[in-house]
Design a protein around this motif. Structure first.
Motif, PDB file in Angstrom:
ATOM      1  N   VAL A 151       0.877  -1.280   0.487  1.00  0.00           N
ATOM      2  CA  VAL A 151       0.092   0.049   0.115  1.00  0.00           C
ATOM      3  C   VAL A 151       0.850   1.161  -0.161  1.00  0.00           C
ATOM      4  O   VAL A 151       1.223   1.568   1.019  1.00  0.00           O
ATOM      5  CB  VAL A 151      -1.340   0.083   1.040  1.00  0.00           C
ATOM      6  CG1 VAL A 151      -1.882   0.956   1.355  1.00  0.00           C
ATOM      7  CG2 VAL A 151      -1.704  -1.518   1.436  1.00  0.00           C
ATOM      8  N   LYS A 159      -3.182   5.304   3.693  1.00  0.00           N
ATOM      9  CA  LYS A 159      -2.383   3.815   3.381  1.00  0.00           C
ATOM     10  C   LYS A 159      -2.859   3.326   4.213  1.00  0.00           C
ATOM     11  O   LYS A 159      -3.204   2.134   4.896  1.00  0.00           O
ATOM     12  CB  LYS A 159      -0.672   4.087   3.293  1.00  0.00           C
ATOM     13  CG  LYS A 159      -0.892   5.061   1.833  1.00  0.00           C
ATOM     14  CD  LYS A 159       1.374   5.336   1.965  1.00  0.00           C
ATOM     15  CE  LYS A 159       1.674   6.005   2.651  1.00  0.00           C
ATOM     16  NZ  LYS A 159       1.271   7.382   3.043  1.00  0.00           N
ATOM     17  N   SER A 160      -2.264   3.821   6.000  1.00  0.00           N
ATOM     18  CA  SER A 160      -2.524   2.959   6.866  1.00  0.00           C
ATOM     19  C   SER A 160      -3.803   2.955   7.306  1.00  0.00           C
ATOM     20  O   SER A 160      -4.213   1.615   8.105  1.00  0.00           O
ATOM     21  CB  SER A 160      -1.587   3.654   7.697  1.00  0.00           C
ATOM     22  OG  SER A 160      -0.475   3.745   8.476  1.00  0.00           O
ATOM     23  N   ILE A 163      -5.021  -0.270   5.779  1.00  0.00           N
ATOM     24  CA  ILE A 163      -4.639  -1.799   5.971  1.00  0.00           C
ATOM     25  C   ILE A 163      -5.689  -1.823   7.414  1.00  0.00           C
ATOM     26  O   ILE A 163      -5.955  -2.666   7.477  1.00  0.00           O
ATOM     27  CB  ILE A 163      -3.228  -2.030   6.598  1.00  0.00           C
ATOM     28  CG1 ILE A 163      -2.416  -1.599   4.983  1.00  0.00           C
ATOM     29  CG2 ILE A 163      -2.879  -2.651   6.774  1.00  0.00           C
ATOM     30  CD1 ILE A 163      -0.903  -1.932   5.440  1.00  0.00           C
ATOM     31  N   ASN A 172      -1.816   0.260  12.521  1.00  0.00           N
ATOM     32  CA  ASN A 172      -1.142   0.548  12.480  1.00  0.00           C
ATOM     33  C   ASN A 172      -1.091   1.924  12.852  1.00  0.00           C
ATOM     34  O   ASN A 172      -2.504   2.662  12.652  1.00  0.00           O
ATOM     35  CB  ASN A 172      -0.367   0.858  11.106  1.00  0.00           C
ATOM     36  CG  ASN A 172      -0.034  -0.477   9.693  1.00  0.00           C
ATOM     37  OD1 ASN A 172       0.806  -0.832  10.288  1.00  0.00           O
ATOM     38  ND2 ASN A 172      -0.702  -0.631   8.841  1.00  0.00           N
ATOM     39  N   THR A 187       2.117  -7.368   7.064  1.00  0.00           N
ATOM     40  CA  THR A 187       0.758  -8.046   7.844  1.00  0.00           C
ATOM     41  C   THR A 187      -0.065  -9.376   7.165  1.00  0.00           C
ATOM     42  O   THR A 187       0.029  -9.127   5.752  1.00  0.00           O
ATOM     43  CB  THR A 187      -0.219  -7.154   7.820  1.00  0.00           C
ATOM     44  OG1 THR A 187       0.138  -6.280   9.016  1.00  0.00           O
ATOM     45  CG2 THR A 187      -1.453  -7.940   8.896  1.00  0.00           C
ATOM     46  N   TYR A 189      -3.246 -11.901   5.953  1.00  0.00           N
ATOM     47  CA  TYR A 189      -3.865 -11.779   6.023  1.00  0.00           C
ATOM     48  C   TYR A 189      -4.732 -12.712   5.359  1.00  0.00           C
ATOM     49  O   TYR A 189      -4.425 -13.494   4.419  1.00  0.00           O
ATOM     50  CB  TYR A 189      -4.465 -10.778   4.618  1.00  0.00           C
ATOM     51  CG  TYR A 189      -5.641  -9.938   5.380  1.00  0.00           C
ATOM     52  CD1 TYR A 189      -6.352  -9.275   6.041  1.00  0.00           C
ATOM     53  CD2 TYR A 189      -6.627 -10.657   4.369  1.00  0.00           C
ATOM     54  CE1 TYR A 189      -8.125  -8.935   5.067  1.00  0.00           C
ATOM     55  CE2 TYR A 189      -8.483 -10.719   3.975  1.00  0.00           C
ATOM     56  CZ  TYR A 189      -8.390  -9.485   4.948  1.00  0.00           C
ATOM     57  OH  TYR A 189     -10.000  -8.858   4.602  1.00  0.00           O
ATOM     58  N   LEU A 198       0.283  -7.569   3.238  1.00  0.00           N
ATOM     59  CA  LEU A 198       0.366  -6.798   2.980  1.00  0.00           C
ATOM     60  C   LEU A 198       1.847  -6.046   3.838  1.00  0.00           C
ATOM     61  O   LEU A 198       2.004  -5.659   4.400  1.00  0.00           O
ATOM     62  CB  LEU A 198      -0.939  -6.111   3.939  1.00  0.00           C
ATOM     63  CG  LEU A 198      -2.440  -5.919   3.840  1.00  0.00           C
ATOM     64  CD1 LEU A 198      -3.448  -5.988   4.681  1.00  0.00           C
ATOM     65  CD2 LEU A 198      -2.016  -5.172   2.022  1.00  0.00           C
ATOM     66  N   ASP A 200       3.612  -2.333   4.341  1.00  0.00           N
ATOM     67  CA  ASP A 200       3.334  -0.704   4.956  1.00  0.00           C
ATOM     68  C   ASP A 200       4.235  -0.632   5.277  1.00  0.00           C
ATOM     69  O   ASP A 200       5.576  -1.761   5.678  1.00  0.00           O
ATOM     70  CB  ASP A 200       2.338  -0.858   5.290  1.00  0.00           C
ATOM     71  CG  ASP A 200       1.635   0.042   6.160  1.00  0.00           C
ATOM     72  OD1 ASP A 200       2.146   0.776   5.187  1.00  0.00           O
ATOM     73  OD2 ASP A 200       1.386   1.039   7.218  1.00  0.00           O
TER      74      ASP A 200
END
Length: 408
Positions: A151, A159-160, A163, A172, A187, A189, A198, A200
């Motif tokens: 992301v 962005k955060s 997520i 986050n 992360t 998922y 993910l 980030d």
């Protein structure tokens, strides 16, 4: 290009490959100390961020001018940096210029590397040293074969928040201050039939860094997230539209051959959500990102969770498109009649004939090779025509593809 000092204002980003190893290069622009120029003040901020975020710093000096007061001031700061610094004396265009290298020992940064950016002299030794000093990539503990979604986007694009909406918890930290994201994390998922990582950049910026150039900082952090991903989810702020920073990150995604999903976030804050507005927004995005326009655009809101599940579905589809394989027989059945009806333009009375096409197996992105009698005469516009025809007949949305022309 200009010989005038201080003309490099904009950041330049690129990939460098040397002896089978690849790394990213960020050009911060010229650093001028004790100047009232507002641009030079911004450049100084960028260099300070670079020394904090990079793995290695190249301090470029002019061997013809010798050591200047500016060089001494910069060297004093770089000696305090907690990362390797290589002193590079540029413009050593012939052997007599190299005699000036000894003056640079007074900077206290070790042996200078004499190079000529104009002729390439000395760059091989410099690249060898860079690879020696760069940290070795450690094998991560992530499972192989599971897609990685990054992301990315400019500061405060959400962005955060996106997520957090995905995973259903405040993993986050989200604040109203742009640029709170710092360190790369993964992360896992594995809900609702999905299974992916993910990617980030999460963490909290130090309070004394509030005056940082957030645009440059954001790109420095995005580089690593993009490099470690398969699909990039590019966040665009619906209230601000597509801006230069968005284009910088898009170009990074392209240079790294990553697949793309564009998410127009904060759609809940837009009053007019008519189809005309949506179509105009989409056209503006694709126009800015041309010639690559075959990517999905989703209008969503991380805050209200509007269409965020669609973001995941689309990212998964784009990842599968990236892995698509087309049979050679089917490829030739479709493409050869198209090529026969619209052949490459003849050059100097010579007719170019493409007789065969195949997809190269086991590549990171779909790669196609067209075999021709005179491949050197096929220009970029026709190569784009071939790519567009492939995209029209097979679903490769969101994925970059390679098209090569080879001797039959």
């Amino acid at each position: 290009m200009s010989d005038e000092a201080g003309t490099t204002r904009d950041r330049q980003y690129g990939k460098c490959e040397w002896t089978g190893h690849e790394f990213s290069v960020v050009d911060t622009g010229g650093w001028v100390v004790n100047s009232d120029d507002i641009f030079e003040e911004e450049i100084r901020k960028q260099v300070i961020i670079a020394t904090e975020e990079a793995d290695l710093v190249l301090f470029l000096c002019d061997i013809k001018n010798g050591v200047t007061d500016w060089d001494m001031d910069v060297a004093q700061i770089l000696r305090k940096a907690k990362l390797p610094v290589l002193l590079v004396a540029n413009k050593a265009d012939d052997n007599k210029d190299t005699y000036g290298q000894y003056e640079f020992y007074k900077l206290g940064l070790g042996d200078p590397y004499c190079i000529s950016a104009a002729t390439g002299s000395g760059t091989g030794d410099l690249l060898d040293k860079i690879l020696e000093l760069l940290p070795k990539k450690e094998k991560d503990d992530l499972e192989e074969g599971i897609p990685r979604f990054a992301v990315v986007g400019r500061p405060n694009a959400g962005k955060s928040s996106l997520i957090n909406a995905f995973i259903g918890e405040d993993r986050n930290i989200v604040t109203d201050i742009a640029g709170t994201t710092r360190d790369s994390i993964y992360t896992r998922y594995d809900k609702f039939g999905f299974d992916f990582y993910l990617v980030d950049t999460a963490g909290i910026r130090r309070k004394n860094k509030v005056s940082e150039d957030l645009e440059f900082y954001s790109v420095m952090r995005s580089i690593r997230a993009i490099e470690n991903s398969d699909v990039c989810i590019l966040m665009i702020d619906a209230t601000r539209g597509i801006e230069a920073q968005d284009m910088n990150i898009f170009q990074l995604i392209q240079k790294n051959n990553k697949s793309l999903v564009v998410v127009v976030n904060k759609w809940d804050l837009v009053e007019d959500k008519s189809q005309i507005v949506i179509k105009t927004f989409e056209e503006a995005i694709r126009k800015r990102m041309a010639p690559f326009v075959d990517f999905p655009i989703i209008f969503a809101s991380a805050l209200t969770k509007q269409r965020i599940f669609r973001v995941l579905e689309t990212a998964k589809e784009v990842y599968l498109n990236r892995k698509a394989r087309i049979g050679t027989t089917k490829l030739n059945e479709v493409m050869l009649p198209i090529i026969e009806a619209t052949p490459p333009p003849s050059i100097k009375g010579k007719y170019i004939k493409i007789k065969y096409v195949s997809q190269v197996p086991d590549t990171q992105i779909p790669t196609f090779v067209f075999y021709a009698n005179l491949p050197q005469y096929i220009k970029e516009p026709y190569r784009r025509f071939l790519e567009n025809q492939i995209r029209q007949h097979w679903t490769l949305t969101g994925s970059p593809i390679n098209v090569f022309i080879r001797q039959k």
